[in-house]
Design a protein around this motif. Structure first.
Motif, short mmCIF file in Angstrom:
data_model
loop_
_atom_site.label_atom_id
_atom_site.label_comp_id
_atom_site.label_asym_id
_atom_site.label_seq_id
_atom_site.Cartn_x
_atom_site.Cartn_y
_atom_site.Cartn_z
N TYR A 265 60.94 44.30 37.75
CA TYR A 265 60.58 44.17 36.33
C TYR A 265 59.06 44.16 36.13
O TYR A 265 58.58 43.70 35.08
N LEU A 292 57.19 42.83 32.62
CA LEU A 292 57.68 43.07 31.27
C LEU A 292 57.97 41.79 30.50
O LEU A 292 57.93 41.78 29.27
N THR A 311 66.71 45.95 27.33
CA THR A 311 65.73 46.34 26.32
C THR A 311 65.39 47.81 26.57
O THR A 311 65.73 48.36 27.63
N GLU A 313 62.75 48.98 27.56
CA GLU A 313 61.92 49.07 28.76
C GLU A 313 62.72 48.83 30.04
O GLU A 313 62.28 49.20 31.13
N THR A 314 63.89 48.18 29.93
CA THR A 314 64.64 47.81 31.15
C THR A 314 65.98 48.52 31.29
O THR A 314 66.63 48.38 32.33
#
Length: 389
Positions: A265, A292, A311, A313-314
Protein backbone atom coordinates in the motif's frame (compact mmCIF):
# COMPACT_ATOMS: atom_id res chain seq x y z
CA UNK A 1 -46.56 -8.41 36.10
CA UNK A 2 -49.54 -6.71 34.42
CA UNK A 3 -51.00 -8.02 31.17
CA UNK A 4 -49.61 -4.98 29.32
CA UNK A 5 -46.09 -5.50 30.74
CA UNK A 6 -46.28 -9.20 29.94
CA UNK A 7 -47.24 -8.45 26.35
CA UNK A 8 -44.44 -5.89 26.01
CA UNK A 9 -41.92 -8.43 27.32
CA UNK A 10 -43.31 -11.05 24.94
CA UNK A 11 -42.99 -8.69 21.96
CA UNK A 12 -39.39 -7.88 22.88
CA UNK A 13 -38.68 -11.58 23.16
CA UNK A 14 -40.23 -12.23 19.73
CA UNK A 15 -38.37 -9.41 18.00
CA UNK A 16 -34.94 -9.76 19.61
CA UNK A 17 -34.26 -12.90 21.61
CA UNK A 18 -36.22 -15.92 20.35
CA UNK A 19 -33.63 -18.02 18.52
CA UNK A 20 -35.66 -20.12 16.05
CA UNK A 21 -38.63 -19.73 13.69
CA UNK A 22 -40.44 -22.59 15.43
CA UNK A 23 -40.20 -20.92 18.85
CA UNK A 24 -41.32 -17.56 17.45
CA UNK A 25 -44.33 -19.20 15.78
CA UNK A 26 -45.30 -21.09 18.97
CA UNK A 27 -45.09 -17.96 21.11
CA UNK A 28 -46.87 -15.85 18.50
CA UNK A 29 -49.83 -18.26 18.48
CA UNK A 30 -49.96 -18.34 22.29
CA UNK A 31 -49.90 -14.56 22.66
CA UNK A 32 -52.45 -14.04 19.87
CA UNK A 33 -54.91 -16.19 21.81
CA UNK A 34 -54.14 -14.46 25.09
CA UNK A 35 -54.17 -10.94 23.68
CA UNK A 36 -57.48 -11.20 21.83
CA UNK A 37 -59.34 -13.55 24.16
CA UNK A 38 -59.69 -16.13 21.41
CA UNK A 39 -60.37 -19.84 21.82
CA UNK A 40 -57.36 -20.90 19.73
CA UNK A 41 -54.75 -19.61 17.38
CA UNK A 42 -52.27 -20.90 14.84
CA UNK A 43 -49.55 -19.77 12.44
CA UNK A 44 -49.31 -20.78 8.77
CA UNK A 45 -46.14 -20.48 6.69
CA UNK A 46 -45.89 -19.35 3.05
CA UNK A 47 -46.40 -22.95 1.85
CA UNK A 48 -49.79 -23.17 3.56
CA UNK A 49 -48.49 -25.49 6.29
CA UNK A 50 -49.57 -25.01 9.91
CA UNK A 51 -46.30 -24.61 11.83
CA UNK A 52 -47.57 -23.65 15.33
CA UNK A 53 -50.82 -23.87 17.30
CA UNK A 54 -52.26 -22.83 20.65
CA UNK A 55 -55.47 -24.34 21.98
CA UNK A 56 -56.02 -26.48 18.89
CA UNK A 57 -54.29 -29.43 17.20
CA UNK A 58 -52.67 -29.05 13.78
CA UNK A 59 -55.10 -31.28 11.92
CA UNK A 60 -58.06 -29.26 13.19
CA UNK A 61 -56.25 -26.00 12.35
CA UNK A 62 -55.59 -27.25 8.81
CA UNK A 63 -59.28 -28.10 8.40
CA UNK A 64 -60.37 -24.68 9.65
CA UNK A 65 -57.90 -22.98 7.34
CA UNK A 66 -59.34 -24.72 4.27
CA UNK A 67 -62.99 -24.40 5.40
CA UNK A 68 -63.22 -21.44 7.81
CA UNK A 69 -67.02 -21.42 7.87
CA UNK A 70 -67.44 -24.87 9.41
CA UNK A 71 -66.86 -24.06 13.05
CA UNK A 72 -66.80 -20.75 14.88
CA UNK A 73 -65.36 -17.50 13.56
CA UNK A 74 -61.81 -17.46 12.26
CA UNK A 75 -59.89 -14.29 11.59
CA UNK A 76 -56.64 -14.42 9.68
CA UNK A 77 -54.17 -11.64 8.95
CA UNK A 78 -51.14 -11.83 6.66
CA UNK A 79 -47.57 -12.48 7.70
CA UNK A 80 -45.25 -10.84 5.18
CA UNK A 81 -42.33 -13.25 4.84
CA UNK A 82 -39.34 -13.33 2.46
CA UNK A 83 -40.51 -16.60 0.96
CA UNK A 84 -44.11 -15.41 0.50
CA UNK A 85 -47.25 -14.67 2.48
CA UNK A 86 -48.14 -16.64 5.59
CA UNK A 87 -51.02 -16.21 8.02
CA UNK A 88 -51.64 -15.57 11.69
CA UNK A 89 -55.08 -16.95 12.60
CA UNK A 90 -57.26 -16.71 15.70
CA UNK A 91 -60.43 -18.69 16.30
CA UNK A 92 -63.49 -17.41 18.18
CA UNK A 93 -65.74 -19.92 19.92
CA UNK A 94 -69.26 -19.77 21.30
CA UNK A 95 -68.16 -17.95 24.45
CA UNK A 96 -65.42 -15.70 23.11
CA UNK A 97 -65.74 -12.12 21.83
CA UNK A 98 -66.73 -11.27 18.29
CA UNK A 99 -63.79 -9.73 16.41
CA UNK A 100 -64.61 -6.27 15.13
CA UNK A 101 -62.66 -3.79 13.02
CA UNK A 102 -60.55 -2.57 15.94
CA UNK A 103 -59.58 -6.08 17.00
CA UNK A 104 -58.62 -7.01 13.43
CA UNK A 105 -56.50 -3.85 13.12
CA UNK A 106 -54.70 -4.72 16.35
CA UNK A 107 -54.17 -8.27 15.15
CA UNK A 108 -52.63 -6.94 11.92
CA UNK A 109 -50.23 -4.76 13.90
CA UNK A 110 -49.30 -7.74 16.05
CA UNK A 111 -48.79 -9.86 12.91
CA UNK A 112 -46.36 -7.26 11.54
CA UNK A 113 -44.23 -7.66 14.67
CA UNK A 114 -44.35 -11.44 14.33
CA UNK A 115 -43.26 -11.09 10.68
CA UNK A 116 -40.32 -8.95 11.76
CA UNK A 117 -39.27 -11.57 14.31
CA UNK A 118 -39.49 -14.38 11.78
CA UNK A 119 -37.48 -12.36 9.26
CA UNK A 120 -34.80 -11.63 11.85
CA UNK A 121 -34.33 -15.34 12.51
CA UNK A 122 -34.31 -16.11 8.78
CA UNK A 123 -31.56 -13.55 8.16
CA UNK A 124 -29.57 -14.82 11.15
CA UNK A 125 -29.83 -18.42 9.92
CA UNK A 126 -28.77 -17.41 6.41
CA UNK A 127 -25.76 -15.46 7.71
CA UNK A 128 -24.75 -18.45 9.85
CA UNK A 129 -25.09 -20.74 6.82
CA UNK A 130 -22.97 -18.39 4.71
CA UNK A 131 -20.27 -18.30 7.39
CA UNK A 132 -20.29 -22.10 7.63
CA UNK A 133 -20.04 -22.37 3.85
CA UNK A 134 -17.11 -19.95 3.87
CA UNK A 135 -15.29 -22.07 6.41
CA UNK A 136 -15.99 -25.24 4.43
CA UNK A 137 -14.76 -23.53 1.27
CA UNK A 138 -11.57 -22.38 3.01
CA UNK A 139 -10.92 -25.92 4.17
CA UNK A 140 -11.62 -27.55 0.83
CA UNK A 141 -9.90 -25.00 -1.40
CA UNK A 142 -6.79 -24.64 0.74
CA UNK A 143 -6.17 -28.37 1.11
CA UNK A 144 -6.90 -29.11 -2.55
CA UNK A 145 -4.52 -26.37 -3.67
CA UNK A 146 -1.74 -27.14 -1.23
CA UNK A 147 -0.56 -30.33 -2.94
CA UNK A 148 -0.26 -28.99 -6.51
CA UNK A 149 1.40 -25.78 -5.34
CA UNK A 150 3.96 -27.76 -3.34
CA UNK A 151 4.83 -29.75 -6.46
CA UNK A 152 5.12 -26.61 -8.60
CA UNK A 153 7.26 -24.96 -5.95
CA UNK A 154 9.60 -27.95 -5.94
CA UNK A 155 10.06 -27.94 -9.70
CA UNK A 156 10.64 -24.18 -9.80
CA UNK A 157 13.32 -24.58 -7.12
CA UNK A 158 14.96 -27.30 -9.20
CA UNK A 159 14.91 -25.01 -12.25
CA UNK A 160 16.57 -22.21 -10.28
CA UNK A 161 19.25 -24.48 -8.87
CA UNK A 162 20.09 -25.96 -12.29
CA UNK A 163 19.08 -29.54 -11.41
CA UNK A 164 16.96 -29.69 -14.58
CA UNK A 165 19.63 -28.15 -16.77
CA UNK A 166 21.22 -24.74 -17.11
CA UNK A 167 18.95 -21.81 -17.96
CA UNK A 168 19.89 -18.77 -19.99
CA UNK A 169 19.45 -15.28 -18.56
CA UNK A 170 15.85 -14.96 -19.69
CA UNK A 171 15.07 -18.40 -18.27
CA UNK A 172 16.56 -17.49 -14.91
CA UNK A 173 14.48 -14.30 -14.80
CA UNK A 174 11.33 -16.25 -15.66
CA UNK A 175 12.11 -18.84 -12.96
CA UNK A 176 12.54 -16.03 -10.43
CA UNK A 177 9.15 -14.55 -11.33
CA UNK A 178 7.52 -17.99 -11.10
CA UNK A 179 9.13 -18.59 -7.70
CA UNK A 180 7.80 -15.25 -6.39
CA UNK A 181 4.29 -15.97 -7.67
CA UNK A 182 4.26 -19.50 -6.28
CA UNK A 183 5.41 -18.08 -2.95
CA UNK A 184 2.52 -15.59 -3.01
CA UNK A 185 0.07 -18.38 -3.76
CA UNK A 186 1.48 -20.49 -0.95
CA UNK A 187 1.03 -17.61 1.50
CA UNK A 188 -2.62 -17.26 0.44
CA UNK A 189 -3.18 -20.98 0.97
CA UNK A 190 -1.56 -20.85 4.42
CA UNK A 191 -3.81 -17.91 5.34
CA UNK A 192 -6.86 -19.87 4.23
CA UNK A 193 -5.82 -22.91 6.26
CA UNK A 194 -5.14 -20.80 9.36
CA UNK A 195 -8.51 -19.03 9.01
CA UNK A 196 -10.32 -22.36 8.74
CA UNK A 197 -8.48 -23.71 11.80
CA UNK A 198 -9.34 -20.57 13.73
CA UNK A 199 -13.05 -20.80 12.85
CA UNK A 200 -13.15 -24.46 13.87
CA UNK A 201 -11.25 -23.87 17.11
CA UNK A 202 -8.42 -26.09 15.93
CA UNK A 203 -5.65 -23.50 15.95
CA UNK A 204 -3.12 -24.12 18.71
CA UNK A 205 -0.11 -22.07 19.76
CA UNK A 206 3.37 -23.31 20.68
CA UNK A 207 4.60 -20.61 23.00
CA UNK A 208 8.18 -20.29 24.20
CA UNK A 209 10.54 -17.58 25.39
CA UNK A 210 11.81 -15.54 22.43
CA UNK A 211 13.52 -12.28 21.55
CA UNK A 212 11.06 -10.06 19.70
CA UNK A 213 13.97 -8.37 17.91
CA UNK A 214 14.98 -11.66 16.27
CA UNK A 215 11.40 -12.39 15.25
CA UNK A 216 11.18 -8.94 13.64
CA UNK A 217 14.49 -9.48 11.83
CA UNK A 218 13.27 -12.82 10.49
CA UNK A 219 10.01 -11.22 9.30
CA UNK A 220 11.95 -8.45 7.55
CA UNK A 221 14.12 -11.05 5.79
CA UNK A 222 10.99 -12.87 4.65
CA UNK A 223 9.56 -9.78 2.90
CA UNK A 224 12.92 -8.55 1.55
CA UNK A 225 12.17 -9.87 -1.98
CA UNK A 226 9.10 -7.62 -2.09
CA UNK A 227 11.10 -4.45 -1.40
CA UNK A 228 11.69 -2.51 -4.60
CA UNK A 229 14.21 0.23 -5.30
CA UNK A 230 11.69 2.96 -4.50
CA UNK A 231 11.17 1.56 -1.00
CA UNK A 232 13.50 1.71 1.98
CA UNK A 233 12.91 -0.75 4.80
CA UNK A 234 14.32 0.43 8.15
CA UNK A 235 14.65 -1.85 11.18
CA UNK A 236 14.75 0.15 14.42
CA UNK A 237 15.73 -2.32 17.15
CA UNK A 238 16.87 -1.67 20.74
CA UNK A 239 20.24 -2.90 22.01
CA UNK A 240 18.74 -5.06 24.74
CA UNK A 241 16.66 -8.17 24.21
CA UNK A 242 12.90 -7.77 24.15
CA UNK A 243 11.74 -10.95 25.85
CA UNK A 244 8.30 -12.30 25.05
CA UNK A 245 6.61 -15.66 25.50
CA UNK A 246 4.90 -16.27 22.17
CA UNK A 247 4.52 -18.65 19.26
CA UNK A 248 7.53 -17.35 17.33
CA UNK A 249 6.46 -18.66 13.92
CA UNK A 250 3.00 -17.17 14.11
CA UNK A 251 4.29 -13.89 15.53
CA UNK A 252 6.73 -13.73 12.61
CA UNK A 253 3.74 -14.26 10.28
CA UNK A 254 1.90 -11.33 11.91
CA UNK A 255 4.86 -8.96 11.52
CA UNK A 256 5.64 -10.14 7.98
CA UNK A 257 2.03 -9.48 6.99
CA UNK A 258 2.16 -5.95 8.43
CA UNK A 259 5.40 -5.28 6.51
CA UNK A 260 4.02 -6.82 3.32
CA UNK A 261 0.93 -4.60 3.56
CA UNK A 262 3.09 -1.54 4.17
CA UNK A 263 5.01 -2.28 0.96
CA UNK A 264 1.90 -3.13 -1.05
CA UNK A 265 0.00 0.00 0.00
CA UNK A 266 3.00 2.29 -0.67
CA UNK A 267 3.02 2.06 -4.49
CA UNK A 268 4.87 5.36 -4.72
CA UNK A 269 7.66 4.11 -2.49
CA UNK A 270 8.97 5.76 0.66
CA UNK A 271 10.36 4.68 4.03
CA UNK A 272 8.83 1.69 5.81
CA UNK A 273 9.90 1.46 9.44
CA UNK A 274 9.70 -1.57 11.71
CA UNK A 275 10.37 -0.49 15.29
CA UNK A 276 10.60 -2.80 18.31
CA UNK A 277 10.27 -1.43 21.83
CA UNK A 278 9.38 -2.60 25.34
CA UNK A 279 7.95 -0.40 28.04
CA UNK A 280 5.93 -0.92 31.22
CA UNK A 281 5.53 -4.64 30.64
CA UNK A 282 4.30 -4.26 27.05
CA UNK A 283 6.38 -5.20 24.01
CA UNK A 284 5.51 -3.44 20.76
CA UNK A 285 6.31 -3.84 17.10
CA UNK A 286 5.29 -0.73 15.17
CA UNK A 287 5.18 -0.82 11.36
CA UNK A 288 4.72 2.56 9.71
CA UNK A 289 4.69 3.65 6.07
CA UNK A 290 4.26 6.76 3.94
CA UNK A 291 1.74 5.20 1.60
CA UNK A 292 -1.91 5.59 0.66
CA UNK A 293 -3.35 5.56 4.16
CA UNK A 294 -6.82 4.33 5.11
CA UNK A 295 -10.04 6.35 4.87
CA UNK A 296 -11.84 6.77 8.18
CA UNK A 297 -14.94 4.94 6.97
CA UNK A 298 -12.77 1.93 6.11
CA UNK A 299 -11.47 1.40 9.64
CA UNK A 300 -14.31 -0.92 10.80
CA UNK A 301 -13.62 -3.23 7.83
CA UNK A 302 -9.88 -3.67 8.41
CA UNK A 303 -9.82 -6.58 10.86
CA UNK A 304 -12.85 -8.49 9.60
CA UNK A 305 -12.60 -11.80 7.76
CA UNK A 306 -12.24 -11.17 4.02
CA UNK A 307 -12.43 -7.45 4.82
CA UNK A 308 -10.68 -5.18 2.32
CA UNK A 309 -10.87 -1.39 2.06
CA UNK A 310 -11.47 -0.79 -1.64
CA UNK A 311 -10.73 2.67 -3.06
CA UNK A 312 -9.86 3.83 -6.60
CA UNK A 313 -6.19 3.74 -5.55
CA UNK A 314 -6.31 0.20 -4.09
CA UNK A 315 -8.85 -1.68 -6.20
CA UNK A 316 -6.11 -3.11 -8.45
CA UNK A 317 -4.07 -4.47 -5.53
CA UNK A 318 -4.38 -8.17 -4.78
CA UNK A 319 -5.32 -9.63 -1.41
CA UNK A 320 -7.68 -12.00 0.37
CA UNK A 321 -8.67 -9.79 3.30
CA UNK A 322 -7.51 -12.52 5.71
CA UNK A 323 -4.12 -11.20 6.82
CA UNK A 324 -5.18 -8.56 9.33
CA UNK A 325 -8.07 -10.70 10.55
CA UNK A 326 -5.69 -13.55 11.32
CA UNK A 327 -3.04 -11.23 12.70
CA UNK A 328 -5.35 -9.65 15.27
CA UNK A 329 -6.83 -13.02 16.29
CA UNK A 330 -3.37 -14.55 16.73
CA UNK A 331 -2.21 -11.52 18.71
CA UNK A 332 -5.23 -11.73 21.02
CA UNK A 333 -4.70 -15.45 21.53
CA UNK A 334 -1.26 -14.51 22.91
CA UNK A 335 -2.64 -11.82 25.24
CA UNK A 336 -1.95 -8.94 22.87
CA UNK A 337 -3.63 -6.94 20.12
CA UNK A 338 -3.07 -5.02 16.88
CA UNK A 339 -4.12 -1.38 16.56
CA UNK A 340 -3.91 1.15 13.75
CA UNK A 341 -3.58 4.88 13.23
CA UNK A 342 -3.81 6.26 9.71
CA UNK A 343 -4.18 9.47 7.73
CA UNK A 344 -5.54 9.05 4.24
CA UNK A 345 -2.92 10.02 1.68
CA UNK A 346 -0.10 10.17 4.25
CA UNK A 347 0.39 6.65 5.51
CA UNK A 348 -0.49 4.21 8.27
CA UNK A 349 0.99 2.90 11.52
CA UNK A 350 0.10 -0.58 12.74
CA UNK A 351 1.16 -1.60 16.23
CA UNK A 352 1.43 -5.17 17.47
CA UNK A 353 1.35 -5.30 21.26
CA UNK A 354 2.35 -8.34 23.31
CA UNK A 355 2.95 -8.91 27.03
CA UNK A 356 6.66 -8.57 27.72
CA UNK A 357 8.24 -11.50 29.56
CA UNK A 358 10.73 -11.19 32.37
CA UNK A 359 12.97 -13.68 34.18
CA UNK A 360 10.48 -13.70 37.05
CA UNK A 361 7.44 -13.99 34.78
CA UNK A 362 4.97 -16.53 36.08
CA UNK A 363 1.38 -17.02 37.24
CA UNK A 364 1.87 -14.77 40.23
CA UNK A 365 3.66 -11.96 38.47
CA UNK A 366 1.53 -8.87 39.06
CA UNK A 367 3.38 -6.64 36.59
CA UNK A 368 2.84 -9.03 33.70
CA UNK A 369 -0.85 -9.41 34.56
CA UNK A 370 -1.22 -5.62 34.84
CA UNK A 371 0.25 -5.27 31.36
CA UNK A 372 -2.25 -7.77 29.97
CA UNK A 373 -5.10 -5.91 31.70
CA UNK A 374 -3.96 -2.61 30.18
CA UNK A 375 -4.01 -4.12 26.69
CA UNK A 376 -7.44 -5.64 27.24
CA UNK A 377 -8.76 -2.25 28.38
CA UNK A 378 -7.30 -0.75 25.21
CA UNK A 379 -8.01 2.48 23.42
CA UNK A 380 -10.69 3.48 20.92
CA UNK A 381 -10.59 1.72 17.52
CA UNK A 382 -8.30 3.46 15.06
CA UNK A 383 -6.13 5.11 17.73
CA UNK A 384 -2.47 4.19 18.24
CA UNK A 385 -2.50 2.47 21.66
CA UNK A 386 0.71 4.25 22.71
CA UNK A 387 -1.57 7.16 23.55
CA UNK A 388 -3.56 4.98 25.91
CA UNK A 389 -0.75 3.81 28.17
Amino acid sequence: MSEEDALRAAMQDLLIFTPTREMIADRAAFWAVRLFGATAGFVVDADGKVIATSGIDRDRATTLLSSPGRSGGIVRVPLHLAEGQGWLCVVAGDFTPVFGTDEVAQLRAYANSVSAGLQRVTVTERVAAVEENKTQFLNLASHELRGPVTVIRGYVSMLQSGLLGQLNERGRQAAGVMAAKVSEMNEVIEEMIEAARLEEGGLTLRTADADLREIARSAADAVAPLVESRHRLVLDLPERRVRVKVDADRTKTIIANLLSNAIKYSPGGGVITCQVRSRAGVARVTVSDEGLGIPRNGMPTLFTRFGRVITPETEHLKGTGLGLFLGRQLARMQGGDITVASIEGKGSTFTLQLPAASPQDGPGNGAAQAARDRMRAGAPEGMDRRQAD
